[in-house]
Design an enzyme around this catalytic site. Structure first.
Site, PDB file in Angstrom:
ATOM      1  N   SER A 149      11.369  23.339  31.204  1.00 34.92           N
ATOM      2  CA  SER A 149      10.652  22.919  29.999  1.00 34.92           C
ATOM      3  C   SER A 149       9.466  22.041  30.400  1.00 34.92           C
ATOM      4  CB  SER A 149      11.581  22.206  29.020  1.00 34.92           C
ATOM      5  OG  SER A 149      12.632  21.565  29.681  1.00 34.92           O
TER       6      SER A 149
ATOM      7  N   GLN B 213       9.130  23.513  21.727  1.00 38.80           N
ATOM      8  CA  GLN B 213       9.054  23.332  23.177  1.00 38.80           C
ATOM      9  C   GLN B 213       8.195  24.426  23.795  1.00 38.80           C
ATOM     10  OE1 GLN B 213      12.467  24.257  26.233  1.00 38.80           O
ATOM     11  NE2 GLN B 213      12.607  22.101  25.689  1.00 38.80           N
TER      12      GLN B 213
ATOM     13  N   ASP C 292      17.672  20.512  23.977  1.00 38.46           N
ATOM     14  CA  ASP C 292      16.945  21.131  25.091  1.00 38.46           C
ATOM     15  C   ASP C 292      17.758  22.217  25.785  1.00 38.46           C
ATOM     16  OD1 ASP C 292      14.792  21.451  26.898  1.00 38.46           O
ATOM     17  OD2 ASP C 292      15.754  20.139  28.355  1.00 38.46           O
TER      18      ASP C 292
HETATM   19  C1  LIG Z   1      16.904  23.392  30.135  1.00 38.38           C
HETATM   20  C2  LIG Z   1      15.540  23.305  30.706  1.00 38.38           C
HETATM   21  C3  LIG Z   1      15.388  22.070  31.557  1.00 38.38           C
HETATM   22  O1  LIG Z   1      16.127  21.160  31.481  1.00 38.38           O
HETATM   23  S1  LIG Z   1      14.104  22.036  32.612  1.00 38.38           S
HETATM   24  C4  LIG Z   1      14.063  20.386  33.205  1.00 38.38           C
HETATM   25  C5  LIG Z   1      12.975  19.568  32.609  1.00 38.38           C
HETATM   26  N1  LIG Z   1      11.670  19.991  33.028  1.00 38.38           N
HETATM   27  C6  LIG Z   1      11.236  19.799  34.306  1.00 38.38           C
HETATM   28  O2  LIG Z   1      11.947  19.350  35.197  1.00 38.38           O
HETATM   29  C7  LIG Z   1       9.806  20.135  34.583  1.00 38.38           C
HETATM   30  C8  LIG Z   1       9.139  18.980  35.312  1.00 38.38           C
HETATM   31  N2  LIG Z   1       7.771  19.307  35.665  1.00 38.38           N
HETATM   32  C9  LIG Z   1       7.452  19.867  36.846  1.00 38.38           C
HETATM   33  O3  LIG Z   1       8.289  20.087  37.717  1.00 38.38           O
HETATM   34  C10 LIG Z   1       6.002  20.196  37.030  1.00 38.38           C
HETATM   35  O4  LIG Z   1       5.245  19.594  36.035  1.00 38.38           O
HETATM   36  C11 LIG Z   1       5.789  21.733  36.994  1.00 38.38           C
HETATM   37  C12 LIG Z   1       6.305  22.309  35.689  1.00 38.38           C
HETATM   38  C13 LIG Z   1       6.496  22.388  38.154  1.00 38.38           C
HETATM   39  C14 LIG Z   1       4.295  22.063  37.069  1.00 38.38           C
HETATM   40  O5  LIG Z   1       3.837  21.623  38.186  1.00 38.38           O
HETATM   41  P1  LIG Z   1       2.650  22.217  39.098  1.00 38.38           P
HETATM   42  O6  LIG Z   1       1.396  21.628  38.607  1.00 38.38           O
HETATM   43  O7  LIG Z   1       2.744  23.682  39.233  1.00 38.38           O
HETATM   44  O8  LIG Z   1       3.216  21.430  40.319  1.00 38.38           O
HETATM   45  P2  LIG Z   1       3.160  21.655  41.839  1.00 38.38           P
HETATM   46  O9  LIG Z   1       1.785  21.975  42.251  1.00 38.38           O
HETATM   47  O10 LIG Z   1       3.835  20.446  42.408  1.00 38.38           O
HETATM   48  O11 LIG Z   1       4.114  22.931  42.077  1.00 38.38           O
HETATM   49  C15 LIG Z   1       5.488  22.915  41.839  1.00 38.38           C
HETATM   50  C16 LIG Z   1       6.072  24.162  42.494  1.00 38.38           C
HETATM   51  O12 LIG Z   1       5.521  25.323  41.832  1.00 38.38           O
HETATM   52  C17 LIG Z   1       4.810  26.123  42.798  1.00 38.38           C
HETATM   53  N3  LIG Z   1       3.620  26.651  42.144  1.00 38.38           N
HETATM   54  C18 LIG Z   1       2.601  25.944  41.640  1.00 38.38           C
HETATM   55  N4  LIG Z   1       1.712  26.743  41.090  1.00 38.38           N
HETATM   56  C19 LIG Z   1       2.191  28.010  41.267  1.00 38.38           C
HETATM   57  C20 LIG Z   1       1.727  29.303  40.922  1.00 38.38           C
HETATM   58  N5  LIG Z   1       0.581  29.457  40.275  1.00 38.38           N
HETATM   59  N6  LIG Z   1       2.486  30.367  41.223  1.00 38.38           N
HETATM   60  C21 LIG Z   1       3.671  30.230  41.861  1.00 38.38           C
HETATM   61  N7  LIG Z   1       4.165  29.005  42.222  1.00 38.38           N
HETATM   62  C22 LIG Z   1       3.433  27.934  41.937  1.00 38.38           C
HETATM   63  C23 LIG Z   1       4.470  25.174  43.919  1.00 38.38           C
HETATM   64  O13 LIG Z   1       4.292  25.845  45.112  1.00 38.38           O
HETATM   65  C24 LIG Z   1       5.691  24.284  43.948  1.00 38.38           C
HETATM   66  O14 LIG Z   1       6.768  24.958  44.576  1.00 38.38           O
HETATM   67  P3  LIG Z   1       7.764  24.175  45.594  1.00 38.38           P
HETATM   68  O15 LIG Z   1       8.374  23.063  44.795  1.00 38.38           O
HETATM   69  O16 LIG Z   1       6.892  23.651  46.684  1.00 38.38           O
HETATM   70  O17 LIG Z   1       8.748  25.229  46.024  1.00 38.38           O
END
Ligand SMILES: CCC(=O)SCCNC(=O)CCNC(=O)[C@H](O)C(C)(C)COP(=O)(O)OP(=O)(O)OC[C@H]1O[C@@H](n2cnc3c(N)ncnc32)[C@H](O)[C@@H]1OP(=O)(O)O
Length: 318
Positions: A254, A304, A233
């Protein structure tokens, strides 16, 4: 894996570098060493926390696979897993892993694992295990022809090289020093020196030699798969950003992660990690990865999708 009876390259490395017999990989002694709380219920702790202050996805996938593997018999091995990261992982509390035994068949076993924090799932993972079943049908792509790891610099050595430039701008020096301070338990040798400052648009492809830092040993193939899950990852999402130097990620993470384990391998020996992103759009990027053993055997494939919310970099910062 077959026991050749010889001292392997990695064992030799450990003896050479430390003068002592064994510097165990922290991935094995700590990250993937889960506490058993009850039947099919485990607790995992954290090691390296990314600067995003959310848990590293590879850690959660690796730990979920450890939990799943503890519930299957010795004669089956992970052949694939499919995960969704549904919430950000919180580094201030441990993660619980709850395993559900979906099915035990004659040759396949399927497990579902929920990673839980604050009573809510942060990851859902399905993993399937297969017994060894030889077949006359066998093919694989040919490994890319690249320089061998012995002839390449580690990422730390490359950073030191950049830092030795007296004309390096202060903000670039700060960024590189932060990278150097990261305690990522993975050794990395990029095939092409990375563009740390992301000044030029690049094709969305990357090649690295990678291995777990420290010694794991021949040991258990199940454990090597869990380590590969951790490692896999780390590199993928960045590949999808390579063509866009005029944009910086405001939020990237991711969303899902899938892996297929094809052959035996050792995650503490160099493997060529080939990453490419065939598509990006709609604030998401799709990336595929292949891990090759040094002898050219295709060991692991990954895929991914990642969220990439970006903003344009102001002209003065380019
Ligand atoms: C090496 C790569 C890695 O290791 S990454 C780590 C592993 N992956 C993760 O941690 C991802 C975990 N999943 C998540 O956090 C959620 O499923 C994510 C991807 C954020 C999707 O969630 P979503 O449905 O958008 O959630 P939410 O409504 O709680 O929002 C989260 C933050 O995003 C923002 N958001 C939302 N929609 C938009 C948009 N259209 N445009 C801009 N920003 C958006 C929300 O405001 C929220 O922001 P905040 O957290 O309040 O600052």
């Amino acid at each position: 894996m077959a026991d050749s009876g010889k001292e392997t390259q990695n064992e030799k490395r450990q003896l050479d570098s430390s003068g002592e017999a064994d510097l165990r990989s922290v991935l094995v002694t700590s990250v993937l060493n889960l506490d058993r709380l009850d039947t099919d219920l485990y607790r995992g702790t954290h090691h390296w926390i990314p600067r995003t202050k959310r848990l590293f996805g590879g850690q959660i996938v690796g730990q979920a696979l450890v939990a799943a593997a503890k519930s299957v018999s010795e004669n089956v091995y992970a052949h694939s897993l499919h995960c969704y990261f549904v919430r950000a992982g919180d580094p201030s509390v441990p993660v619980l892993y709850q395993v559900e035994r979906i099915r035990d068949g004659r040759s396949f076993c399927v497990r579902s694992v929920k990673a839980i924090q604050h009573g809510q799932p942060i990851l859902i993972c399905q993993a399937s295990f297969h017994m060894l079943q030889p077949s006359p049908l066998e093919h694989q792509f040919i490994m890319p022809n690249v320089p061998q790891p012995d002839s390449l610099l580690t990422i730390e050595e490359l950073i030191q090289r950049y830092l030795s430039d007296p004309n390096l701008a202060d903000n670039a020096r700060q960024g590189l020093n932060k990278l150097l301070a990261d305690e990522v338990p993975i050794e990395i040798k990029p095939i092409n020196p990375p563009d740390f400052y992301r000044r030029t648009a690049m094709e969305p492809k990357k090649l690295f030699w990678v291995r777990a830092r420290g010694h794991i040993g021949k040991g258990d193939m199940k454990l090597h798969c869990c380590v590969a899950a951790y490692v896999s990852d780390y590199f993928l999402l960045g590949t999808a950003l390579l063509p866009y130097p005029k944009y910086r990620a405001q939020f990237s993470a991711s969303l899902d992660h899938a892996m297929w384990f094809h052959s035996t391998f050792r995650a503490d020996e160099w493997m060529l990690y080939e990453c490419e992103s065939p598509w990006a759009g709609g604030s998401r990027g799709f990336i595929q990865g292949r891990m090759w053993r040094q002898d050219g055997v295709l060991a692991v494939s990954c895929a991914q999708e990642g969220l990439m919310r970006v903003k344009a970099v102001s002209q003065s910062k380019l």
